[in-house]
Design a protein around this motif. Structure first.
Motif, short mmCIF file in Angstrom:
data_model
loop_
_atom_site.label_atom_id
_atom_site.label_comp_id
_atom_site.label_asym_id
_atom_site.label_seq_id
_atom_site.Cartn_x
_atom_site.Cartn_y
_atom_site.Cartn_z
N VAL A 3 44.25 3.68 21.67
CA VAL A 3 43.58 3.16 20.48
C VAL A 3 42.96 1.79 20.75
O VAL A 3 41.97 1.41 20.12
N ASP A 4 43.51 1.08 21.72
CA ASP A 4 42.99 -0.24 22.10
C ASP A 4 42.06 -0.07 23.29
O ASP A 4 42.50 0.12 24.43
N LYS A 5 40.75 -0.13 23.02
CA LYS A 5 39.76 0.15 24.07
C LYS A 5 39.92 -0.75 25.29
O LYS A 5 39.69 -0.34 26.42
N SER A 6 40.34 -2.00 25.09
CA SER A 6 40.42 -2.92 26.23
C SER A 6 41.55 -2.50 27.18
O SER A 6 41.40 -2.55 28.41
N THR A 7 42.68 -2.06 26.63
CA THR A 7 43.79 -1.61 27.48
C THR A 7 43.41 -0.33 28.22
O THR A 7 43.68 -0.19 29.41
N ARG A 44 33.82 -6.80 29.26
CA ARG A 44 34.68 -7.97 29.09
C ARG A 44 35.19 -7.98 27.66
O ARG A 44 34.41 -7.76 26.72
N THR A 45 36.50 -8.22 27.51
CA THR A 45 37.10 -8.30 26.17
C THR A 45 37.84 -9.61 26.06
O THR A 45 38.69 -9.91 26.90
N ALA A 46 37.47 -10.42 25.06
CA ALA A 46 38.13 -11.72 24.86
C ALA A 46 37.88 -12.19 23.44
O ALA A 46 37.12 -11.57 22.69
N GLU A 47 38.53 -13.27 23.09
CA GLU A 47 38.43 -13.79 21.72
C GLU A 47 37.35 -14.87 21.61
O GLU A 47 37.13 -15.62 22.55
N GLY A 48 36.68 -14.89 20.45
CA GLY A 48 35.80 -16.00 20.10
C GLY A 48 34.33 -15.77 20.41
O GLY A 48 33.98 -15.25 21.47
N ARG A 49 33.50 -16.17 19.46
CA ARG A 49 32.06 -15.95 19.58
C ARG A 49 31.47 -16.77 20.72
O ARG A 49 30.55 -16.34 21.40
N GLU A 50 32.04 -17.97 20.95
CA GLU A 50 31.55 -18.83 22.05
C GLU A 50 31.61 -18.07 23.36
O GLU A 50 30.65 -18.00 24.13
N MET A 51 32.76 -17.45 23.60
CA MET A 51 32.94 -16.67 24.84
C MET A 51 31.92 -15.56 24.90
O MET A 51 31.28 -15.30 25.92
N ALA A 52 31.72 -14.88 23.75
CA ALA A 52 30.79 -13.74 23.71
C ALA A 52 29.38 -14.20 24.04
O ALA A 52 28.67 -13.57 24.83
N LEU A 53 28.98 -15.33 23.48
CA LEU A 53 27.63 -15.86 23.74
C LEU A 53 27.48 -16.20 25.21
O LEU A 53 26.48 -15.83 25.85
N SER A 56 28.53 -3.91 21.83
CA SER A 56 29.80 -4.46 21.37
C SER A 56 30.49 -3.40 20.52
O SER A 56 29.83 -2.64 19.80
N LYS A 57 31.80 -3.29 20.70
CA LYS A 57 32.56 -2.26 19.99
C LYS A 57 33.78 -2.86 19.34
O LYS A 57 34.38 -3.79 19.92
N ASP A 68 33.51 -9.71 11.68
CA ASP A 68 33.20 -8.27 11.81
C ASP A 68 34.07 -7.60 12.86
O ASP A 68 34.21 -6.38 12.88
N VAL A 69 34.61 -8.39 13.81
CA VAL A 69 35.36 -7.79 14.91
C VAL A 69 36.78 -8.36 15.03
O VAL A 69 37.41 -8.28 16.10
N GLY A 70 37.25 -8.99 13.96
CA GLY A 70 38.61 -9.54 14.00
C GLY A 70 38.75 -10.61 15.06
O GLY A 70 39.82 -10.83 15.64
N GLY A 71 37.62 -11.25 15.39
CA GLY A 71 37.65 -12.35 16.37
C GLY A 71 37.72 -11.89 17.81
O GLY A 71 37.73 -12.71 18.74
N VAL A 72 37.78 -10.57 18.03
CA VAL A 72 37.88 -10.04 19.41
C VAL A 72 36.60 -9.30 19.78
O VAL A 72 36.18 -8.39 19.05
N TYR A 73 36.00 -9.68 20.90
CA TYR A 73 34.74 -9.08 21.35
C TYR A 73 34.99 -8.18 22.55
O TYR A 73 35.47 -8.65 23.58
N TYR A 74 34.67 -6.88 22.40
CA TYR A 74 34.72 -5.91 23.49
C TYR A 74 33.27 -5.67 23.84
O TYR A 74 32.53 -5.03 23.08
N LEU A 75 32.82 -6.28 24.95
CA LEU A 75 31.39 -6.26 25.31
C LEU A 75 31.18 -5.45 26.57
O LEU A 75 31.92 -5.62 27.56
N GLN A 76 30.17 -4.59 26.56
CA GLN A 76 29.99 -3.63 27.65
C GLN A 76 28.52 -3.50 28.00
O GLN A 76 27.66 -3.55 27.11
N ARG A 77 28.23 -3.31 29.28
CA ARG A 77 26.85 -3.11 29.73
C ARG A 77 26.24 -1.91 29.01
O ARG A 77 26.92 -0.89 28.86
#
Ligand code: ATP
Ligand code: MG
Length: 317
Positions: free
Chosen positions: A117-121, A137-146, A157-158, A182-191
């Motif tokens: 259920v946890d895509k990052s794991t 890459r999966t991590a917390e915070g919009r700064e990291m995502a940017l 993003s998922k 929108d993402v509970g502060g967690v960004y799962y970002l994928q190519r």
């Protein structure tokens, strides 16, 4: 000391007591077909919603499943956990963990559901098993995502706990990345893995049970998110050997008894693993394949339950 023939005969004559955990508010098409397939094989089947279960110290088993009067089943088939708060989900998974700890055969076990259920794991376990995954890459915070997105657009993003394509978004520009809320502060970002000029989009859903491929389908649509729920069409397809091996390896990587594995071809034509579902639906797949999927699942599941019951008899001696 192995069980005596009498004990084995006595236990094999017992019709296994099975619980199918269904959606709150009643079973669905899948649960009904599973029940029929299991009862046809002589199982006694009870359906219940996990949210109606409880831990209770007044019971010898400590676990209260509606309809069982404190008794424990021989096997549990998890069709649904149902949505809920973090506390509610934690309690429900806790009950599944407790059932496994009480030597009840749980299909899929709580730890498998947690991994899927946890895509990052799941992506991590695929990578750890040496399986091909998209750059993620999966991590917390919009700064990291940017920071991460700056050199890598377009990105997908998922939601960490997504399903059916809901909340899956493509960012072609930094401002298109979702807000933290929108993402509970967690960004799962994928190519983003689609060729720019691609007209028709497709990916594959492979249904695995008991270490075998039950069936597979391509999902094709005009939109890059090719979930059936997002309007894509299921088409029968014979996945090549690589695809079949990849789906089986993905199920092994998370320890799944049964699962729906999503594969996609990247722009270089390589098959990569998108994700794995531990409570997959199969209505779309059933509409394009000849075998009865519920029958297949019931057989594998009841074989696993029989094996765990036999083991309990042996241990008791
Ligand atoms: N990196 C990607 N590049 C291009 N398309 C993608 C990518 N990731 C996902 N997709 C598309 O979006 C769909 C949904 O993504 P994914 O399967 O990861 O999420 P989901 O919402 O959990 O789906 P499910 O209902 O299968 O659990 C995929 O089936 C695929 O069509
Ligand atoms: Mg998917």
């Amino acid at each position: 000391m192995p069980a005596s023939p009498d004990e084995m005969r006595e236990h094999s004559l017992q019709a296994p007591l099975i619980v199918i955990f269904i959606e709150e508010g009643g079973g669905d098409w899948h649960a009904r077909r599973l029940r029929q397939a299991m009862e046809k094989r002589g199982a006694r089947v009870v359906t219940a919603a996990l949210c109606a279960c409880a831990f209770d110290t007044s019971l010898a088993s400590g676990i209260d499943i509606p309809g069982l009067n404190g008794a424990l089943p021989d096997g549990v088939f998890v069709r649904a956990i149902s949505k809920g708060s973090l506390e509610a989900i934690t309690l429900r998974l806790g009950i599944l963990h407790a059932l496994s700890a009480s030597a009840v055969r749980v299909w899929n076990e709580a730890r498998v559901i947690e991994r899927c259920v946890d895509k990052s794991t799941a992506t991590f376990l695929f990578q750890k098993a040496g399986l091909p995954v998209p750059e993620t890459r999966t991590a917390e915070g919009r700064e990291m995502a940017l920071d991460y997105a700056r050199e890598r657009l377009p990105l997908v993003s998922k939601p960490l706990f997504g399903s059916q394509g809901n909340g899956v978004r493509k960012a072609d520009a930094l401002e298109e990345l979702p807000e933290e809320d929108d993402v509970g502060g967690v960004y799962y970002l994928q190519r983003y893995l689609r060729a720019p000029d691609q007209g028709v989009f497709s990916d594959w859903r492979v249904f695995v049970s008991g270490g075998r491929i039950v069936g597979s389908m391509a999902r094709q649509g005009a939109h890059w998110i090719t979930n059936i729920h997002q309007g894509a069409q299921p088409t029968a397809t014979n996945l090549d050997e690589d695809g079949r091996a990849l789906a089986l390896a993905a199920a092994r990587a998370v320890g799944a008894d049964y699962a729906g594995v999503d594969l996609i071809r990247d722009p270089d034509g390589h098959l990569v693993l998108l994700e794995i579902n531990s409570n997959p639906a199969w209505k779309g797949l059933q509409s394009i394949c000849h075998i009865d999927i519920a029958d297949f699942l019931a057989e594998d599941f009841l074989d696993a339950v029989a094996a765990s019951m036999a083991e309990k008899v042996t241990v008791r001696r």
